[in-house]
Design a protein around this motif. Structure first.
Motif, short mmCIF file in Angstrom:
data_model
loop_
_atom_site.label_atom_id
_atom_site.label_comp_id
_atom_site.label_asym_id
_atom_site.label_seq_id
_atom_site.Cartn_x
_atom_site.Cartn_y
_atom_site.Cartn_z
N LYS A 1 45.36 59.04 27.36
CA LYS A 1 44.97 59.73 26.12
C LYS A 1 45.92 60.87 25.79
N ALA A 2 46.40 61.54 26.82
CA ALA A 2 47.28 62.70 26.61
C ALA A 2 48.62 62.30 26.02
N VAL A 3 49.06 61.06 26.26
CA VAL A 3 50.36 60.61 25.72
C VAL A 3 50.18 59.67 24.53
N GLY A 4 48.96 59.62 23.99
CA GLY A 4 48.73 58.85 22.77
C GLY A 4 48.48 57.38 22.98
N VAL A 5 48.02 56.99 24.17
CA VAL A 5 47.70 55.58 24.46
C VAL A 5 46.19 55.43 24.55
N THR A 6 45.65 54.46 23.83
CA THR A 6 44.22 54.17 23.89
C THR A 6 43.91 53.35 25.13
N PRO A 7 43.10 53.88 26.06
CA PRO A 7 42.81 53.12 27.28
C PRO A 7 41.98 51.87 26.98
N LEU A 8 42.36 50.76 27.61
CA LEU A 8 41.61 49.51 27.53
C LEU A 8 41.11 49.23 28.94
N ILE A 9 39.90 49.70 29.24
CA ILE A 9 39.36 49.56 30.58
C ILE A 9 38.61 48.24 30.67
N LYS A 10 39.12 47.35 31.50
CA LYS A 10 38.53 46.01 31.60
C LYS A 10 38.82 45.42 32.96
N ALA A 11 38.17 44.32 33.25
CA ALA A 11 38.39 43.64 34.52
C ALA A 11 39.63 42.76 34.44
N ILE A 12 40.37 42.72 35.54
CA ILE A 12 41.55 41.86 35.62
C ILE A 12 41.09 40.41 35.84
N ARG A 13 41.59 39.53 35.03
CA ARG A 13 41.35 38.11 35.29
C ARG A 13 42.49 37.59 36.16
N GLY A 14 42.54 38.14 37.34
CA GLY A 14 43.57 37.83 38.30
C GLY A 14 43.47 38.85 39.42
N GLY A 15 44.59 39.12 40.08
CA GLY A 15 44.59 40.10 41.14
C GLY A 15 45.94 40.78 41.21
N THR A 16 45.99 41.88 41.91
CA THR A 16 47.25 42.59 42.15
C THR A 16 47.30 42.98 43.62
N GLU B 1 42.64 49.06 34.89
CA GLU B 1 41.74 48.10 35.52
C GLU B 1 41.41 48.51 36.96
N TYR B 2 40.13 48.46 37.28
CA TYR B 2 39.73 48.70 38.66
C TYR B 2 38.76 47.62 39.16
N GLU B 3 38.70 46.52 38.42
CA GLU B 3 37.95 45.35 38.85
C GLU B 3 38.89 44.14 38.76
N ASN B 4 38.74 43.23 39.69
CA ASN B 4 39.54 42.01 39.64
C ASN B 4 38.73 40.85 40.23
N PHE B 5 39.28 39.68 40.13
CA PHE B 5 38.60 38.51 40.68
C PHE B 5 38.48 38.60 42.21
N ASN B 6 37.41 38.02 42.75
CA ASN B 6 37.41 37.52 44.11
C ASN B 6 38.15 36.18 44.05
N ALA B 7 39.02 35.94 45.02
CA ALA B 7 39.92 34.80 44.88
C ALA B 7 40.00 33.97 46.16
N ALA B 8 40.05 32.66 45.95
CA ALA B 8 40.29 31.73 47.06
C ALA B 8 41.26 30.65 46.60
N GLY B 9 42.03 30.16 47.54
CA GLY B 9 42.86 28.99 47.30
C GLY B 9 42.22 27.80 47.99
N ALA B 10 42.32 26.63 47.39
CA ALA B 10 41.70 25.44 47.97
C ALA B 10 42.68 24.27 47.93
N LYS B 11 42.74 23.55 49.03
CA LYS B 11 43.58 22.36 49.11
C LYS B 11 42.67 21.17 49.37
N VAL B 12 42.85 20.14 48.57
CA VAL B 12 42.07 18.90 48.73
C VAL B 12 43.02 17.78 49.10
N VAL B 13 42.77 17.14 50.22
CA VAL B 13 43.60 16.01 50.66
C VAL B 13 42.71 14.75 50.69
#
Length: 412
Positions: free
Chosen positions: A342-357, A206-218
């Motif tokens: 691919k070289a070690v027998g893993v099929t790449p799943l290239i997709k956007a992260i529904r989160g962040g790292t 993954e090389y895409e992820n969410f733009n993210a904000a936290g929100a507090k409502v009082v």
């Protein structure tokens, strides 16, 4: 593979849950417990320049074993586990040769990990699954990543015939509360690019992820005796329910996928006089992300207008941004990871992260940092599990990335 399992269990049985309410670094003292163990393990396998700084960041070096110049690359994982679910007294269960049927995590409480609900389980028939006992999370997020990085470095040290350049290792605190990269010293780390080992199922890249904000409502109310409340009482909880209902009902995590953004209500604490709502706001597209924040604020403004008083107060804080902007200009780093899989027998799943790292923040600090699978599923809860075979493949991917990077530079 037993060596990987043993190392993983050693790490997950150390509680490292972070705390979103504490601004200290790290946010919990118990993260030091694992950090100190990791420092000793990194030294014991033979890594150089092993450091643990005052904020609980660990760095270490595997020196190059080739004469030609190779870019310094890095591998990064985080120490902490999610505050969403208990990480105390983790009691892992080992299920060898998984048969594709229900796994009883806790018979007394009838807690079952079932492929009828979690159908990803079926792709791991015949493999060794590590699960919880139903009372805690597992901690594969991200102690699987830590296990894989250390095991891969150990393998490279034990196999000097595999060419590699200098490799830097980084372990961070407080990723789960959005602070993992805040005090990460990119200059000290000294890598041209890195990979976070913090993805989920085998093959994720993954090389895409969410733009993210936290929100507090009082929301401020007013309490009076309910028998004499007409025209006087203001029930903040009822206003909160109006706020929640005013947001798009289908734009929530449980009804969205792919590139669809959402508003997620994750905490609610209320009494008549005061109610607090905790939200996270997510979208991959920056323009849509900004629109979401505007909609959120407008809901509060509209309620205040309706009430004739400023009773609803909103605070929105950006947390991280989509790393795609920083990775696309150096897409060869994604290509290397794809080639390694691919070289070690893993099929790449290239997709956007529904989160962040940590990688999303690090990319904006000058360290492009795509994300690679660590192998776990159902993070942040009692149904978390990881196939041991996925961790083994992650180790092989790390080793192959190091080898390909060195080979590419030699062939230039």
């Amino acid at each position: 593979m037993q060596h990987i399992i043993d190392r993983f269990i050693k790490y997950i049985t150390i509680d490292t849950q972070s705390d979103p309410e504490n601004e200290a670094f790290p946010s919990t003292e118990k993260q030091w417990d694992l950090a100190k163990v990791l420092v000793e393990d990194l030294k014991n396998i033979g890594l150089h320049n092993v450091t643990l700084d005052d904020n609980c960041y660990i760095m270490a070096t595997l020196p190059s074993n080739v004469a030609h110049k190779v870019p310094t690359i890095g591998f990064i994982s985080h120490i902490d586990t999610s505050p969403d679910y208990s990480g105390t007294n983790v009691n892992p269960q080992i299920h060898k040769n998984y048969d594709g049927k229900d796994i009883v995590l806790n018979q007394e409480e009838n807690i079952i990990l079932s492929p009828d609900y979690f159908d990803d389980l079926l792709q791991y028939k015949g493999q060794t699954l590590i699960t919880t006992d139903g009372s805690t999370l597992l901690g594969a997020d991200d102690k699987a990543g830590i296990t894989e990085i250390i095991t891969a470095m150990e393998y490279l040290i034990q196999h000097p015939e595999i060419n590699h350049g200098e490799i830097r290792i980084g372990f961070t605190p407080d990723e789960e509360v959005g602070k993992g990269a805040h005090l990460f010293d990119v200059d000290k780390f000294g890598a041209e690019w890195a990979y976070t080992m913090d993805g989920s199922q085998i093959g994720e890249l993954e090389y895409e992820n969410f733009n993210a904000a936290g929100a507090k409502v009082v929301i401020t109310g007013k309490i009076v005796h309910p028998g004499y409340a007409k025209g006087k009482m203001i029930n903040s909880m009822l206003i909160a329910s109006e706020f929640i209902a005013a947001l798009p009902k289908d734009e929530v995590p449980e009804r969205t996928e792919g590139y669809e953004g959402f508003y997620h209500l994750h905490t609610l604490n209320g009494e008549v006089e005061k109610t607090e709502l905790g939200y996270i706001i997510r979208d991959h597209d920056m323009e849509l992300f900004n629109k979401r924040k505007a909609v959120f604020q407008k809901v509060a403004d509209d309620l205040n207008s309706k009430l004739g008083k400023d009773l609803v107060h909103v605070e929105i804080t950006d947390q991280y941004y989509n790393m795609k902007e920083k990775v696309v200009p150096v897409m060869h780093i994604v290509d290397i990871a794809e080639e390694a899989m691919k070289a070690v027998g893993v099929t790449p799943l290239i997709k956007a992260i529904r989160g962040g790292t940590d990688g999303s923040q690090l990319s904006y600090k000058g360290l492009p940092c795509p994300n690679i699978f660590a192998g776990g599923h159902n993070f942040h809860g009692r149904y978390e599990y990881v196939p041991a075979e996925s961790m083994q493949k992650a180790v092989e991917v790390i080793v192959k990335i190091a080898e390909i990077t060195a080979t590419r530079e030699l062939n230039k």
